[in-house]
Enzyme design. Structure first.
Site, PDB file in Angstrom:
ATOM      1  N   LYS A  66       1.030  -1.105   0.006  1.00 33.82           N
ATOM      2  CA  LYS A  66      -0.112   0.057  -0.072  1.00 33.82           C
ATOM      3  C   LYS A  66       0.950   1.232   0.024  1.00 33.82           C
ATOM      4  O   LYS A  66       2.038   1.407   0.721  1.00 33.82           O
ATOM      5  CB  LYS A  66      -0.970  -0.084   1.291  1.00 33.82           C
ATOM      6  CG  LYS A  66      -1.794  -0.806   1.480  1.00 33.82           C
ATOM      7  CD  LYS A  66      -2.682  -0.832   2.638  1.00 33.82           C
ATOM      8  CE  LYS A  66      -3.652  -2.064   2.899  1.00 33.82           C
ATOM      9  NZ  LYS A  66      -4.663  -1.870   2.073  1.00 33.82           N
ATOM     10  N   ARG A  98     -10.108 -11.761   2.820  1.00 33.30           N
ATOM     11  CA  ARG A  98     -10.836 -12.676   2.298  1.00 33.30           C
ATOM     12  C   ARG A  98     -10.204 -14.183   2.219  1.00 33.30           C
ATOM     13  O   ARG A  98     -10.944 -15.271   2.592  1.00 33.30           O
ATOM     14  CB  ARG A  98     -11.612 -12.508   0.906  1.00 33.30           C
ATOM     15  CG  ARG A  98     -10.329 -12.521  -0.255  1.00 33.30           C
ATOM     16  CD  ARG A  98     -10.740 -11.742  -1.564  1.00 33.30           C
ATOM     17  NE  ARG A  98     -11.089 -10.140  -1.052  1.00 33.30           N
ATOM     18  CZ  ARG A  98     -11.274  -9.477  -2.209  1.00 33.30           C
ATOM     19  NH1 ARG A  98     -11.784  -9.636  -3.085  1.00 33.30           N
ATOM     20  NH2 ARG A  98     -11.499  -8.074  -1.636  1.00 33.30           N
TER      21      ARG A  98
END
Length: 456
Positions: A236, A310
């Site tokens: 990020k 996830r």
């Protein structure tokens, strides 16, 4: 928080008189001209959140502007805005309004003081008559737990500390706790959780709490526990990393919801599953295009290491689903797409069960804890197809990110299991009455209301 709710009224308690803007003229009709002149002088018009202390009379009194008597946040700004002292609400409140007034006051008394202390005292409220103390106490304690956990930075809250929180809950409520750590995740077949967290020196783990009578209906809660998310090798930018201490917000909600269920003594067989990891860069980081095994046996190609939530949830959901629970709910700070679509206040709700979804939406409206349903739109599932694995963890087109994340998770839950996925922000971007900037419980109270109604 509950220390600001007083069991006994001190003799010098100040009366708080709630009035709506529309009801102010009727209230003034019964007052002296001097009182009306005074309120005009100080500019009090009954706007929600406004306060005007009244001169004279037999005791200290203050008018409080409210939008409605049963508004959860009607009195929530007062603990920090009123002068220190003791107050009582001078109005006939029914049980609903009294409970909401007390809860709003408690939530408005929250302050995160772990690193920065404050000497400013809070105003105290005498418990309103007819308030449901049990509801206020379990809700306030659960919201406090979420806020404290989300507000705590990763230096002091890693996977081990998250497990310690679960351990404290287990000890308090005599629950069973199993924590699977590091290489044991592979031995016990949780390979995706291990893959995401293995690069961190703070070992990944699966937290598994069980409570209640095994003969009661099974209610299972799963929470994403990414204690810090750098994005992994798909790193990020620094601006996107600033908020990543809150990426375990789903875990905080799961533990807090478990707390509410246990405090209420609901007749359910509760299970709380929290995969807890750090997604960091290291020599053992999982990589883009890796193919991961999962507990369900499906293989997943890693299209992006920053879609790690996830991956850990899929192992936990597969385990949860294996017991065929009567209700399965997961919480996760999963996608930026949900925030783009719905903003910070509304968790995205995705569910394979229309009845469950309807109940959650109705409960959210009832308890002022709203959410918004997004569809598990089957045609979008094709975007998760992989040429080398059963599925990919991301699509290539970038569309409908919250929906495709839900579709990914749906592959790990049986069609017959009533399941709801809440993609929540877990954060207040600014301060409002009762809701200070920082960690926040969003969807928690609605989820509890559904569980209590279905099984209580």
């Amino acid at each position: 928080m509950l220390a600001t709710l007083l069991a006994v009224a001190p003799p010098d308690t100040v009366a708080l008189i709630p009035v709506t803007k529309a009801g102010l003229p009727d209230w003034l009709a019964g007052q002296s001209p001097e009182t009306a002149a005074w309120l005009k002088t100080v500019g009090f018009a009954g706007d929600a959140g406004s306060v005007a202390f009244l001169p004279g009379g037999d005791g200290a009194r203050a008018l409080v502007g409210v939008s409605a008597l049963d508004d959860l946040w009607a009195f929530a700004g007062l603990p920090t805005s009123l002068p220190a002292g003791s107050y009582h609400i001078d109005a006939a409140l029914d049980a609903r309004a009294a409970t909401r007034a007390a809860l709003g006051w408690a939530l408005g008394s929250y302050r995160f003081t772990r690193y920065k202390k404050t000497d400013k005292p809070l105003a105290g409220l005498v418990w309103p008559a007819h308030a449901d103390r049990g509801e206020v106490e379990r809700t306030a304690s659960a919201v406090t737990l979420v806020r404290d956990l989300v507000n705590t930075p990763a230096c002091d809250l890693g996977p081990a500390e998250l497990a310690d929180t679960a351990r404290a809950l287990a000890e308090e409520f005599e629950a069973a706790l199993d924590v699977i750590v590091g290489p044991d995740l592979l031995d016990r077949d949780y390979p995706a959780i291990h893959a995401v967290g293995r690069a961190s020196p703070r070992a990944p783990r699966l937290i598994d709490l069980r409570w209640g009578n095994p003969e009661h209906p099974k209610v299972t809660i799963v929470g994403k526990g990414v204690c810090f998310d750098t994005g992994g090798l798909d790193l990020k930018p620094s601006s996107a990393m600033l908020m990543m201490k809150k990426d375990m917000g789903g875990a905080a909600h799961a533990l807090a919801l478990g707390r509410m269920v246990m405090m209420a003594g609901l007749p359910v067989r509760l299970r709380v599953l929290v995969p807890a990891v750090e997604n960091v860069v290291g020599g053992d980081s999982f990589k883009p295009m890796d193919v991961l095994k999962t507990r369900k046996g499906l293989t997943v190609e890693v299209g992006n290491t920053d879609a790690e939530g996830r991956l850990i949830l899929c192992d936990a959901l597969a385990e949860a689903d294996s017991e065929q629970p009567a209700l399965l709910i997961d919480f996760a700070t999963l996608t930026g797409a949900a925030r783009v679509a719905l903003g910070p206040d509304l968790p995205a709700l995705l569910s394979n069960n229309d009845s469950l979804a309807s109940d959650l939406l109705a409960a959210g409206t009832e308890v002022e804890d709203p959410m918004w349903r997004l569809p598990l739109w089957a045609p979008y599932r094709k975007g998760l197809d992989s040429k080398v694995a059963d599925l990919s963890n991301v699509t290539s087109n970038g569309f409908a990110g919250a929906i495709t994340a839900g579709l990914f998770l749906q592959d790990f839950v049986s069609k017959d299991t009533p399941w709801a996925h809440l993609d929540t922000y877990a954060w207040n971007s600014g301060t409002r009455p009762g809701r200070p900037e920082g960690g926040e419980a969003l969807g928690l109270r609605a989820a509890y209301a559904v569980i209590a109604k279905r099984f209580g």
